[in-house]
Scaffold this active site. Sequence first.
Site, PDB file in Angstrom:
ATOM      1  CE1 TYR A   4      36.046  41.877  44.127  1.00  0.00           C
ATOM      2  CE2 TYR A   4      34.097  42.196  45.504  1.00  0.00           C
ATOM      3  CZ  TYR A   4      35.286  41.531  45.237  1.00  0.00           C
ATOM      4  OH  TYR A   4      35.700  40.503  46.057  1.00  0.00           O
ATOM      5  CB  ALA A  54      28.578  43.823  37.762  1.00  0.00           C
TER       6      ALA A  54
END
Length: 244
Positions: A152, A154
């Site tokens: 999430y 990234a």
Amino acid sequence: MAKTVLVTGASRGIGRAIAWGFAREGWQVAVNYCRSKTQAEQLAEELRAFGCNAAAFCADVSSRQQVEKMLLEVHRVLGPVHTLVNNAGIAQQKLFSDITEEDWDNMFAISVKGGYHCAQAVLPDMLRRQEGCIINISSMWGQVGASCEVHYSAAKAAVIGFTKALAKELGPSRIRVNCVAPGVVATEMNAALSPETLEGLRLETPLELIGAGEDIAFAVCFLASEKARFITGQVLAPNGGFVI
Ligand code: NAP
């Protein structure tokens, strides 16, 4: 004539609040949804009862084909899209070692590729008209990273990079691209968090508040407005001071 905004993932939560924010400011609103048909159609009906020209449009933003089909339909019903809000997203809490390739790909397909599909689909009209606005919803976790949410975080960091690069490329065409990176907001996305965890996050926030969808909607509507005509490539962070 009123301008049209397309809000992805507007069937509930932050997207729904953003749709209302634009309706209150006199825009025409395209409500995108993927699975929550009833909620999206009900929202469009409520917006129409309020006096806003609104309609619900189905598309899984991770599908190029569905996005292109949706845009044709939005154009037919509400005219060219002036502002796109890439809000659709999913969350998942997992230890990094447990994140499967499918989890990873699904996260990026919706949060990153979805924005790419939608931006490319609205661009021809924006370029022709030499005006427009794209607002991408990231997260404070995309700025500082969250444990147990590596994919999430990234993906949300990628949304910030996407925003900055696209802003540089589209600036000369008078198209502004900005990002909103919310803090913790009370929506179904956080429904899995225990009341204790949520209270912990509230106390960790300098303003000691959990955000509401409207707090994010105000930031998005500001960025879409003429008041923000000199602002592009920026990350606006309504997060109660959690990340400074
Ligand atoms: P939510 O309540 O879970 O709503 C998510 C929305 O995204 C729903 O309308 C859902 O539509 C839509 N969606 C999911 N997958 C989709 C797909 N493949 N295609 C089209 N739409 C899709 O979440 P939220 O809290 O409002 O979050 C909205 C955005 O804010 C997300 O990008 C999220 O990452 C970001 N954000 C949230 C928080 C928070 O604390 N809540 C904090 C920072 C950032 P359907 O139900 O119709 O499938």
